[in-house]
Design an enzyme around this catalytic site. Sequence first.
Site, short mmCIF file in Angstrom:
data_model
loop_
_atom_site.label_atom_id
_atom_site.label_comp_id
_atom_site.label_asym_id
_atom_site.label_seq_id
_atom_site.Cartn_x
_atom_site.Cartn_y
_atom_site.Cartn_z
N GLU A 109 -3.84 7.56 -3.55
CA GLU A 109 -3.55 6.23 -3.04
C GLU A 109 -3.26 5.26 -4.17
O GLU A 109 -3.94 5.31 -5.21
CB GLU A 109 -4.76 5.68 -2.27
CG GLU A 109 -4.84 6.12 -0.85
CD GLU A 109 -5.98 5.42 -0.12
OE1 GLU A 109 -5.82 5.11 1.07
OE2 GLU A 109 -7.02 5.18 -0.76
N TYR A 155 0.86 -1.18 0.00
CA TYR A 155 0.00 0.00 0.00
C TYR A 155 0.89 1.22 0.00
O TYR A 155 1.91 1.27 0.70
CB TYR A 155 -0.89 0.01 1.25
CG TYR A 155 -1.59 1.33 1.42
CD1 TYR A 155 -2.83 1.58 0.82
CD2 TYR A 155 -1.02 2.36 2.18
CE1 TYR A 155 -3.46 2.80 0.96
CE2 TYR A 155 -1.64 3.58 2.33
CZ TYR A 155 -2.86 3.80 1.71
OH TYR A 155 -3.48 5.01 1.85
#
Lengths: 294, 294, 391, 391
Positions: free
Chosen positions: D193, D105
């Site tokens: 993101e 991530y």
Amino acid sequence: MSILVGRDTRLVVQGITGREGDFHSRATLEYGTPIVAGVTPNKGGQRALDGRVPVFDTVAEAVRETGANTSCIYVPASGAPDAVLEAAAAGIATIFCITEGIPALDMLKVVEVVRAAGARLIGPNCPGATSPGRAKVGIIPGSIHREGGAGVVSRSGTLTYEAVQVMTDAGIGQSTCVGIGGDPIIGTTFLDVLRLFAADPETDAIVLIGEIGGSAEEEAAAWATEHLQGVPMAAFIAGRTAPEGRRMGHAGAIISGGSGTAASKIAALEAAGIRVAASPMEIPAILRAAGYQG
Amino acid sequence: MSILVGRDTRLVVQGITGREGDFHSRATLEYGTPIVAGVTPNKGGQRALDGRVPVFDTVAEAVRETGANTSCIYVPASGAPDAVLEAAAAGIATIFCITEGIPALDMLKVVEVVRAAGARLIGPNCPGATSPGRAKVGIIPGSIHREGGAGVVSRSGTLTYEAVQVMTDAGIGQSTCVGIGGDPIIGTTFLDVLRLFAADPETDAIVLIGEIGGSAEEEAAAWATEHLQGVPMAAFIAGRTAPEGRRMGHAGAIISGGSGTAASKIAALEAAGIRVAASPMEIPAILRAAGYQG
Amino acid sequence: MKIQEADAKSLLLAQGLPVPGWEVVRSAGDARRAAERAFEAGAVKVVVKAQVLVGGRGKAGGVKVAGDADAVEAAAAAILALQIKGIQVRKLLVGPAAEIVREYYLGAILDRVSRRIVVMASAEGGVEIEEVARVNPAAIHRLGAHPHLGLLDWQARQLAFAVGLGGPHLREFAKIAEGLVATMLVNDADLVEINPLAVVRETGPDGMAVERLACLDAKITLDDSALARHPELEALRDLDEEDPADREAREEGINFIKLDGSIGCMVNGAGLAMTTMDLVKRAGGEPANFLDIGGGARADKVAAAMRIILADPQVKAILVNIFGGITRGDEVARGLIEARAVQAREVPMVVRIVGTNASEAGALLEANHFATASSLDDAAAKAVAVAGPAR
Amino acid sequence: MKIQEADAKSLLLAQGLPVPGWEVVRSAGDARRAAERAFEAGAVKVVVKAQVLVGGRGKAGGVKVAGDADAVEAAAAAILALQIKGIQVRKLLVGPAAEIVREYYLGAILDRVSRRIVVMASAEGGVEIEEVARVNPAAIHRLGAHPHLGLLDWQARQLAFAVGLGGPHLREFAKIAEGLVATMLVNDADLVEINPLAVVRETGPDGMAVERLACLDAKITLDDSALARHPELEALRDLDEEDPADREAREEGINFIKLDGSIGCMVNGAGLAMTTMDLVKRAGGEPANFLDIGGGARADKVAAAMRIILADPQVKAILVNIFGGITRGDEVARGLIEARAVQAREVPMVVRIVGTNASEAGALLEANHFATASSLDDAAAKAVAVAGPAR
């Protein structure tokens, strides 16, 4: 004494010749706050507010000629970050930025530069501050106040007026009411204002008005636990019923993950011994119950 | 005590596994300076200098594991600004950047960030510093030194060695010799080093070696007039015969307008009561004539 | 690295600054054709400017204004015949001559004392700014740009008001000043100057006269250390004006500046190289060059330095002065021996090598019959002695 | 403003980040053809992803991987038939499915507490990062980028080492992380993101397997306050997914969020608007919306707010709560009177106006027979009473 604004305030208004700057500056003058200068580039040498205030091209000149120590900015969003930087570079100690709609990344940089310059910025997107009976800077209606000893700090605009009006109606006057602004990146936080109130001999009680999003209220609560024991306090948190993950109007109100919810904020405040009102109307009773006599 | 480097120095070498880093770090170890760590990204876990020094991936890790407080940077110019920033962020107090050829605008930003972090940067494009008998950081040959009480500060590399050798040959030892670097934008100026020498109880005389370009020597002279009266001093300025308006090798040596010439620097130093040698070989005699006994 | 006016103007244009159009030509005939195009586009007069990297073009007759194509061609021919400070004019800038109402100076320089980009503006434009700085320093207004954010809008406005460009030109000036600093940042320049920045009178599309700010001359110096990351700027290097010796030095990574004397110098380190020159002069000689072979130089670099020095026919003696630190003395000695074996002409040489591996170097030099010196002063004196008296 | 995955990927690509190719299609047939092109270019499998602005696509069946064109067409048809959290799927992203070796991530968010762009990285990628944050906060590594210089190279390296991406992927990761922050800065994003950032296995031109980092999904939220200076980003607004009421509100500069209750609210100021909702709920009602008319609203804006509220058929009562500061109470009253004169359907209304020009407002409201309230709590109670009990 009061905090941020008071008897020593010598105000320069940046953007004094604009519609907003003109309108609110009149109310500020009527409240008795000395507006010693206005700044609008290329209008230096004119006089604003029916000739009552000299206008300068630059803040540096305004400071040099009038000894201004506080600035209030009504400049449109595209020019407001620069206006803040100009005020800080000119040696203005306390800068209120009323302007809303400033991109957050601009403020990131501005806050850093202002901090390095040793100035204090309140806002942006804030209503200003009033020390009743002494001075008022910004757009908070002067009529809602009463002189007294309760400090009020809030992220909101009209909600603050509501709370202050309720206090005034209940006979509880204010030392200073500060709206710190609802934008994600602001110059002065709850915690900063609590520190100022804690050090102010004329502030004997504190009201904190928060809302969902971020963790500034939690941070303030943690500090209050250690440093404000014995000070009568009350709080209110807007957004108990707001659905998660949606923006409620201004960017101040995003809920992300578990933190930043009304529940988390209320829990933190209650843990610090601060009662949280279910309606702003309960604030006076909570202050009284906490032992506030003022 | 000495300044900048001394018995408390715990050195981390950034770029220790490169050719330059390896070569000069061996000489540094031989001089008795504790190199407690090396840093080369992706070589963490290895050992450098024939297994004598542990290598880490990051300066933060090196500081955490070894308590390093001083860094010496041999990283190539493209990575050196970042190496300085990494050292400053990791809490290194004194950072020597040996690397040459760093763009000046990069250093403008780096110097600002380092200053804000409260660290001290020496260089870039500097030979380092030696406190004879205590510690040496950088590339100054250890053999030219002798322990003593004269502080030496210089913008140059080999010219410094020349001057120091002459002093050593004449029996005048040094407290600390510092090369501040010849680039236009450097972290520590003549003036900064003079202040440190003035506050150092082990420094009883000062030798300043400047060159044409800029006004750092003039600035230092003005300060010395007020703060270094009674301290035996000698100076040398390289570039008396350099033609105006041409660059002499490194960017440190541009003459512009009337300021920055050898004549202007010599006049400023002489006005401050500091005799300027016509050849580095005259430095010992000038120090003696100024009353230096060490 | 200095770049030509036309290239500097291109860099300003790329940041959105108002620069009147131009063409660069290499012959009087091309100048005429460029002028004809300019007249056709509405120019009343045309300016012809020598493109050389040295200052003082105007005084040397390198800038002329003409009102018709014949006059332009004649002016171009005259300028192309000039040598300005020893540089042959090879290129001309040709473009419409502006009708100047008032001239200003605007410049940005990397300031080592404040460690800022300092922006300077003056209402005394169009003249030698150094002269203004000397005679009337208060006429130059200075401001340090923010190290991270560049020139802020309020700073640009402050400069505008300081030089009397408030009013209709305020926004124009601010945009130009901010663009000036942006030009510096984007290109890693040490210096960007617009002199003159001028209020010029033009005829608008409606036939009415309009006044606006325009950049009429531009001077940019680039940071040599940053050229590696700007290959497009390296391409602007004017090879026409570069001496073959300068080019070889640059390609070898040797810092070299030719001077007028007879004693060639080879030194490691800029400060020591300048000191060596100073001591040659003090001993009664004249240095033929500044030459710094840099740190850690090896034998082949030493040989290249020797070639560069000997390419100057005025050189009558060579002084080698090496203080070994990173540089190993024996490497230098080996380079000297190799270079002497192949060198074009015989010139007396005095060699001083101290520091790292000095004794190995000494042994090599002795075995190969080099004249050596121990101290700096001694080396200078010996070199002057073998070169004979200065002119 | 949220933007679609495909648009977010374009913005990452513009900063040089490695994003596998894709096409956006609106029909199963086009999905098939896009898949055929991907297979031809060497893809072993193809992924089909619903392009909707709500989370939880995967769980809702909005992401499918298929190994041949028939299967892709079927998957596309199935996804185009879906409603995800009430949003009809209209667009699909189709592209080669990566062979994932390991997922990470990587995200950057504007952090109000530290007043920094905080970059977060975790080796626990490909899953709900909020869940990781809750269960194992130590698995998320955070770093504040420099407010002026962005993410510094050493910071990017530090994150790489923290998530175990030292070694061959160090430079790749650093470049991606720096590009992530650059994407944020260039586009004035609040949030960027990449989840998952993955080490993927590919076949190199020589037939050998190579592993590299790739951005397999992207999510970007833009700062609404900055859209005015990014017209190209404003164009990315997904009008398909925007409700007509939302659009009218946006165009009128009204902050509006539809909710599920029966009491429409019209308030000035976001904090007071939320408080009004809270008090409605406390009084036993359910708010139908959040609506902030902003500061200084005039009569026409009040009328627009009324239209927006009444467009919701669930609304059974309207609560107007105005604390006049900049906003003048009489202006609001006038707007209400006008709006009621033309409104589509009759709904009971409770109006509270205090502050600036409240008495003028009160007189106007009384003359026009509006139900009014004095205090905040009183207003909420009256609105709940006229709306009847909550569902």
